[in-house]
Design a protein around this motif. Structure first.
Motif, PDB file in Angstrom:
ATOM      1  N   UNK A  34      -5.173  37.911 -19.255  1.00  7.28           N
ATOM      2  CA  UNK A  34      -4.845  38.712 -20.432  1.00  7.28           C
ATOM      3  C   UNK A  34      -6.018  38.750 -21.403  1.00  7.28           C
ATOM      4  N   UNK A  35      -6.474  39.974 -21.709  1.00  2.00           N
ATOM      5  CA  UNK A  35      -7.521  40.175 -22.699  1.00  2.00           C
ATOM      6  C   UNK A  35      -6.975  40.914 -23.902  1.00  2.00           C
ATOM      7  N   UNK A  36      -7.468  40.540 -25.085  1.00  2.00           N
ATOM      8  CA  UNK A  36      -6.978  41.125 -26.340  1.00  2.00           C
ATOM      9  C   UNK A  36      -8.160  41.740 -27.087  1.00  2.00           C
ATOM     10  N   UNK A  72       1.762  33.194 -13.853  1.00  2.00           N
ATOM     11  CA  UNK A  72       0.795  32.328 -14.531  1.00  2.00           C
ATOM     12  C   UNK A  72      -0.034  33.207 -15.455  1.00  2.00           C
ATOM     13  N   UNK A  73       0.037  32.956 -16.762  1.00  2.00           N
ATOM     14  CA  UNK A  73      -0.660  33.740 -17.779  1.00  2.00           C
ATOM     15  C   UNK A  73      -1.890  32.969 -18.241  1.00  2.00           C
ATOM     16  N   UNK A  74      -3.054  33.625 -18.148  1.00  2.00           N
ATOM     17  CA  UNK A  74      -4.323  32.992 -18.520  1.00  2.00           C
ATOM     18  C   UNK A  74      -5.091  33.935 -19.447  1.00  2.00           C
ATOM     19  N   UNK A 103      -1.365  36.620 -29.723  1.00  2.00           N
ATOM     20  CA  UNK A 103      -0.923  37.744 -28.899  1.00  2.00           C
ATOM     21  C   UNK A 103      -0.769  37.349 -27.440  1.00  2.00           C
ATOM     22  N   UNK A 104      -1.627  36.480 -26.944  1.00  3.02           N
ATOM     23  CA  UNK A 104      -1.447  35.962 -25.579  1.00  3.02           C
ATOM     24  C   UNK A 104      -0.143  35.152 -25.527  1.00  3.02           C
ATOM     25  N   UNK A 105       0.101  34.351 -26.566  1.00  2.00           N
ATOM     26  CA  UNK A 105       1.362  33.597 -26.639  1.00  2.00           C
ATOM     27  C   UNK A 105       2.560  34.538 -26.710  1.00  2.00           C
ATOM     28  N   UNK A 106       2.437  35.625 -27.484  1.00  2.00           N
ATOM     29  CA  UNK A 106       3.537  36.592 -27.603  1.00  2.00           C
ATOM     30  C   UNK A 106       3.817  37.250 -26.257  1.00  2.00           C
ATOM     31  N   UNK A 107       2.769  37.527 -25.485  1.00  2.00           N
ATOM     32  CA  UNK A 107       2.922  38.110 -24.151  1.00  2.00           C
ATOM     33  C   UNK A 107       3.700  37.148 -23.247  1.00  2.00           C
ATOM     34  N   UNK A 108       3.296  35.877 -23.227  1.00  2.00           N
ATOM     35  CA  UNK A 108       3.981  34.879 -22.395  1.00  2.00           C
ATOM     36  C   UNK A 108       5.426  34.688 -22.858  1.00  2.00           C
ATOM     37  N   UNK A 109       5.638  34.640 -24.174  1.00  2.00           N
ATOM     38  CA  UNK A 109       6.993  34.475 -24.706  1.00  2.00           C
ATOM     39  C   UNK A 109       7.875  35.674 -24.374  1.00  2.00           C
ATOM     40  N   UNK A 110       7.302  36.875 -24.409  1.00  2.00           N
ATOM     41  CA  UNK A 110       8.071  38.077 -24.063  1.00  2.00           C
ATOM     42  C   UNK A 110       8.493  38.036 -22.606  1.00  2.00           C
ATOM     43  N   UNK A 120       1.154  28.699 -18.209  1.00  2.00           N
ATOM     44  CA  UNK A 120      -0.005  29.243 -18.905  1.00  2.00           C
ATOM     45  C   UNK A 120      -1.219  28.353 -18.724  1.00  2.00           C
ATOM     46  N   UNK A 121      -2.371  28.948 -19.006  1.00  2.00           N
ATOM     47  CA  UNK A 121      -3.601  28.188 -19.104  1.00  2.00           C
ATOM     48  C   UNK A 121      -3.681  27.574 -20.491  1.00  2.00           C
ATOM     49  N   UNK A 122      -4.875  27.154 -20.904  1.00  2.00           N
ATOM     50  CA  UNK A 122      -5.098  26.569 -22.230  1.00  2.00           C
ATOM     51  C   UNK A 122      -6.066  27.479 -22.977  1.00  2.00           C
ATOM     52  N   UNK A 123      -5.577  28.149 -24.009  1.00  2.00           N
ATOM     53  CA  UNK A 123      -6.377  29.132 -24.725  1.00  2.00           C
ATOM     54  C   UNK A 123      -7.669  28.496 -25.234  1.00  2.00           C
TER      55      UNK A 123
END
Length: 143
Positions: A34-36, A72-74, A103-110, A120-123
């Motif tokens: 995931x890129x923001x 798996x969200x990274x 926003x990466x957290x919001x994506x994973x939470x959604x 998830x990975x570690x931001x």
């Protein structure tokens, strides 16, 4: 916001030799890089999560929602790298950590709210990502 999705049979993220996120599906799973960028917002993260959850790229044209495939969200700021000039990429289009991390957290939470089993990975960490791409299948999602 960009999401590079890979269909996998396994994927793992390690930081300093410790596993921080892993999927070992009985069937298939998805690795979502995931890129923001600067103008992204939580509503976009929600729409992309819905799109990913329903994306029919698993065997038999099934989606993760159809079979309960793990995800798996990274975070991956390099998805906004610009290589049009010279030999060194620029990262100007990537949002800074203070903008991107929520926003990466919001994506994973959604995804979790939709019923997905998410790791998830570690931001911001120096992550080692190992995966077995199944197919191979890799798709980019963007709104």
């Amino acid at each position: 916001m960009r999401v590079l999705v890979q269909r996998v049979t396994s994927a793992r993220v390690t930081v300093a030799g410790e596993v921080v996120g892993e999927i070992t599906p009985a069937t298939q799973g998805l690795l979502a890089l995931v890129g923001v960028t600067h103008d992204d917002e939580p509503a976009k993260a929600q729409r992309l999560a819905e799109k990913l959850w329903q994306l029919r790229i698993l065997d038999g044209e099934k989606s993760a929602s159809d079979i309960g495939a793990p995800i798996l969200v990274v975070s991956q700021f390099t998805l906004y790298g610009n290589t049009t000039k010279g030999r060194r990429p620029t990262w100007n289009a990537a949002a800074p950590g203070a903008v991107a991390e929520p926003l990466v957290d919001a994506f994973a939470d959604a995804l979790r709210a939709l019923g997905a089993h998410v790791q998830t990975g570690a931001f911001g960490a120096d992550m080692a990502v190992a995966l077995v791409n199944d197919g191979p299948v890799t798709v980019q999602l963007e709104l």
